[in-house]
Design a protein around this motif. Sequence first.
Motif, PDB file in Angstrom:
ATOM      1  N   GLN A   1     -12.448 -60.487-106.260  1.00 19.10           N
ATOM      2  CA  GLN A   1     -12.641 -61.918-106.009  1.00 19.10           C
ATOM      3  C   GLN A   1     -11.331 -62.462-105.464  1.00 19.10           C
ATOM      4  O   GLN A   1     -10.329 -62.503-106.150  1.00 19.10           O
ATOM      5  CB  GLN A   1     -13.019 -62.628-107.309  1.00 19.10           C
ATOM      6  CG  GLN A   1     -13.198 -64.128-107.156  1.00 19.10           C
ATOM      7  CD  GLN A   1     -13.575 -64.778-108.458  1.00 19.10           C
ATOM      8  OE1 GLN A   1     -14.683 -64.597-108.961  1.00 19.10           O
ATOM      9  NE2 GLN A   1     -12.655 -65.534-109.056  1.00 19.10           N
TER      10      GLN A   1
ATOM     11  N   THR B   1     -16.973 -68.630-103.341  1.00 23.52           N
ATOM     12  CA  THR B   1     -16.023 -67.532-103.455  1.00 23.52           C
ATOM     13  C   THR B   1     -15.962 -66.732-102.171  1.00 23.52           C
ATOM     14  O   THR B   1     -16.887 -66.788-101.342  1.00 23.52           O
ATOM     15  CB  THR B   1     -16.438 -66.599-104.610  1.00 23.52           C
ATOM     16  OG1 THR B   1     -15.479 -65.540-104.765  1.00 23.52           O
ATOM     17  CG2 THR B   1     -17.797 -65.965-104.358  1.00 23.52           C
TER      18      THR B   1
ATOM     19  N   THR C   1     -11.359 -68.827-104.810  1.00 26.03           N
ATOM     20  CA  THR C   1     -12.530 -69.597-105.199  1.00 26.03           C
ATOM     21  C   THR C   1     -12.308 -71.081-104.926  1.00 26.03           C
ATOM     22  O   THR C   1     -11.177 -71.572-104.928  1.00 26.03           O
ATOM     23  CB  THR C   1     -12.869 -69.415-106.694  1.00 26.03           C
ATOM     24  OG1 THR C   1     -11.682 -69.616-107.472  1.00 26.03           O
ATOM     25  CG2 THR C   1     -13.427 -68.028-106.964  1.00 26.03           C
TER      26      THR C   1
ATOM     27  N   ALA D   1     -16.319 -54.679-110.069  1.00 28.10           N
ATOM     28  CA  ALA D   1     -15.206 -55.498-109.602  1.00 28.10           C
ATOM     29  C   ALA D   1     -13.969 -55.332-110.461  1.00 28.10           C
ATOM     30  O   ALA D   1     -14.040 -54.915-111.609  1.00 28.10           O
ATOM     31  CB  ALA D   1     -15.624 -56.970-109.574  1.00 28.10           C
TER      32      ALA D   1
ATOM     33  N   LYS E   1     -21.293 -68.476-106.273  1.00 23.10           N
ATOM     34  CA  LYS E   1     -21.406 -67.707-107.504  1.00 23.10           C
ATOM     35  C   LYS E   1     -22.710 -68.051-108.231  1.00 23.10           C
ATOM     36  O   LYS E   1     -23.236 -69.165-108.103  1.00 23.10           O
ATOM     37  CB  LYS E   1     -20.228 -68.022-108.437  1.00 23.10           C
ATOM     38  CG  LYS E   1     -18.909 -67.414-108.003  1.00 23.10           C
ATOM     39  CD  LYS E   1     -18.876 -65.919-108.235  1.00 23.10           C
ATOM     40  CE  LYS E   1     -17.482 -65.339-108.053  1.00 23.10           C
ATOM     41  NZ  LYS E   1     -17.471 -63.872-108.238  1.00 23.10           N
TER      42      LYS E   1
ATOM     43  N   GLU F   1     -15.329 -62.621-101.379  1.00 23.87           N
ATOM     44  CA  GLU F   1     -15.261 -61.328-102.047  1.00 23.87           C
ATOM     45  C   GLU F   1     -14.874 -60.246-101.056  1.00 23.87           C
ATOM     46  O   GLU F   1     -15.434 -60.159 -99.964  1.00 23.87           O
ATOM     47  CB  GLU F   1     -16.616 -60.988-102.685  1.00 23.87           C
ATOM     48  CG  GLU F   1     -17.119 -62.020-103.680  1.00 23.87           C
ATOM     49  CD  GLU F   1     -16.370 -61.973-105.014  1.00 23.87           C
ATOM     50  OE1 GLU F   1     -15.935 -60.866-105.401  1.00 23.87           O
ATOM     51  OE2 GLU F   1     -16.251 -63.030-105.654  1.00 23.87           O
TER      52      GLU F   1
ATOM     53  N   ARG G   1     -21.531 -60.626-107.328  1.00 21.05           N
ATOM     54  CA  ARG G   1     -20.285 -61.144-106.767  1.00 21.05           C
ATOM     55  C   ARG G   1     -20.518 -62.503-106.123  1.00 21.05           C
ATOM     56  O   ARG G   1     -19.703 -63.393-106.231  1.00 21.05           O
ATOM     57  CB  ARG G   1     -19.702 -60.164-105.740  1.00 21.05           C
ATOM     58  CG  ARG G   1     -19.452 -58.766-106.257  1.00 21.05           C
ATOM     59  CD  ARG G   1     -18.794 -58.763-107.622  1.00 21.05           C
ATOM     60  NE  ARG G   1     -17.579 -59.565-107.660  1.00 21.05           N
ATOM     61  CZ  ARG G   1     -17.074 -60.080-108.758  1.00 21.05           C
ATOM     62  NH1 ARG G   1     -17.694 -59.933-109.919  1.00 21.05           N
ATOM     63  NH2 ARG G   1     -15.957 -60.797-108.718  1.00 21.05           N
ATOM     64  N   CYS G   2     -21.622 -62.638-105.423  1.00 17.79           N
ATOM     65  CA  CYS G   2     -21.982 -63.933-104.857  1.00 17.79           C
ATOM     66  C   CYS G   2     -23.374 -63.846-104.249  1.00 17.79           C
ATOM     67  O   CYS G   2     -23.939 -62.763-104.082  1.00 17.79           O
ATOM     68  CB  CYS G   2     -20.979 -64.393-103.790  1.00 17.79           C
ATOM     69  SG  CYS G   2     -20.999 -63.441-102.259  1.00 17.79           S
TER      70      CYS G   2
ATOM     71  N   VAL H   1     -13.944 -60.535 -95.657  1.00 22.52           N
ATOM     72  CA  VAL H   1     -14.498 -61.034 -96.917  1.00 22.52           C
ATOM     73  C   VAL H   1     -15.919 -61.539 -96.707  1.00 22.52           C
ATOM     74  O   VAL H   1     -16.311 -61.891 -95.590  1.00 22.52           O
ATOM     75  CB  VAL H   1     -13.636 -62.165 -97.514  1.00 22.52           C
ATOM     76  CG1 VAL H   1     -12.283 -61.637 -97.959  1.00 22.52           C
ATOM     77  CG2 VAL H   1     -13.466 -63.311 -96.527  1.00 22.52           C
TER      78      VAL H   1
ATOM     79  N   ALA I   1     -15.111 -54.475-105.772  1.00 18.15           N
ATOM     80  CA  ALA I   1     -14.919 -55.819-105.228  1.00 18.15           C
ATOM     81  C   ALA I   1     -13.704 -56.485-105.852  1.00 18.15           C
ATOM     82  O   ALA I   1     -13.347 -56.219-107.005  1.00 18.15           O
ATOM     83  CB  ALA I   1     -16.160 -56.668-105.475  1.00 18.15           C
TER      84      ALA I   1
END
Length: 420
Positions: free
Chosen positions: A168, A156, A171, A419, A142, A158, A390-391, A137, A166
Amino acid sequence: FKKTGVVNAYFPLFIAKSFLVKVYEHVEGFSPELAIVTIAGGKELKEPLVVRPTSETIIYEAYSRWIQSHRDLPLLINQWANIVRWELRPRLFLRTTEFLWQEGHTAHATAEEAEERTKMMVNIYKEFSEKYLAIPVIAGVKSESEKFAGALRTYTIEAMMQDGKALQFATSHNLGQNFAKPFDVKFLDENGESKFVWQTSWGLSTRSIGGIIMTHGDDKGLVLPPMIAPVQVVIICIFTGYEADKEVLEKAEEIKGELEKNGVRVKIDKRDKRLGEKSYEWERKGVPIRIEIGPKDITNDSVILVRRDTGSKEAIKINEIVNKVKGLLEKIQNKLFDKALKLREDKTKIVDSYDDFKKTIENNNFVLAHWDGTAETEEKIKQETKATIRCIPFDSKEEQGKCVYSGKQSDKRVLFAKAY
């Protein structure tokens, strides 16, 4: 969780609607799809009850009564519970009307303690995902648009699925004092001054099961990482209908006992079914190792060992089973992780132009690209490509560049992907 001081609790499934109204008034965007109970016991309720969409509200109402002094802090609680969110387009394990999760909720005396806990939990999730589930991951923060409504920051992890999209995975949210204030969660500090607590929440759901399936599964069914497989080894007895069957079963029990002494989770399949039928069933269920044993194998003082991840078969001596199985389980675990990591590395691209961005995203890759930091650009990219940020990875290096969409200055790359 428990090693970090967290204790388990359980809170009610039904939550007074007025509790959620407090949050709606305070936190813009906190509006999950609700299932509401208006009639119970044959009578209309004076106040509707919401079927738990998340438990911040009912937990923090309790916290407001439990927390009085700085000596009551930190308060570190987790619950394992079912959640209901009315999904119009359910997807098995990923988005379902009812699902299972754990949700941790902590209260702290300082902002620094809350931030430390928030980061601690996302790192625990990362270790769990990679060490136990064999799913690599990317950890990060975020964007403002993608964070949990009401949080100061959302961290997070991912994961990339086999199709390049992706997921998630888990979190962790630093809630600041945004929930403490509407629920009046206060404490007296060492100087007798009344202050609002600082809070965090963090969760992992049955979405992780979907992640295991989509990361490791194949056309034959599940492929379970040994660390979390309920059954790590299945011993399949091959019966012939003669006296030798008793000896087969006794030897299977003996092997099972030796493996269990060494910490291996084992099941014997002694059903009166054909070998192919039984093998296919356990293959579909993803059991990492199958051992086949019949009268001929006992005569040869050996068994047939089959790996689920590769399908390879080999004959091994019975007295070598324990060492062979223990080593192989570790090897399978590592191989599954390495395979998933290589896929992610192969499908993670660095792009600098919007044309390249669109082409790369269209082919379901992870994309590292510069972004100008504005919600407007983020939304336009999402509308045009269906890709979201995604991040912003923790390990993203300072690097001057230009946003792939607007051309404005940017000081680091962020992770974009389509995602689930």
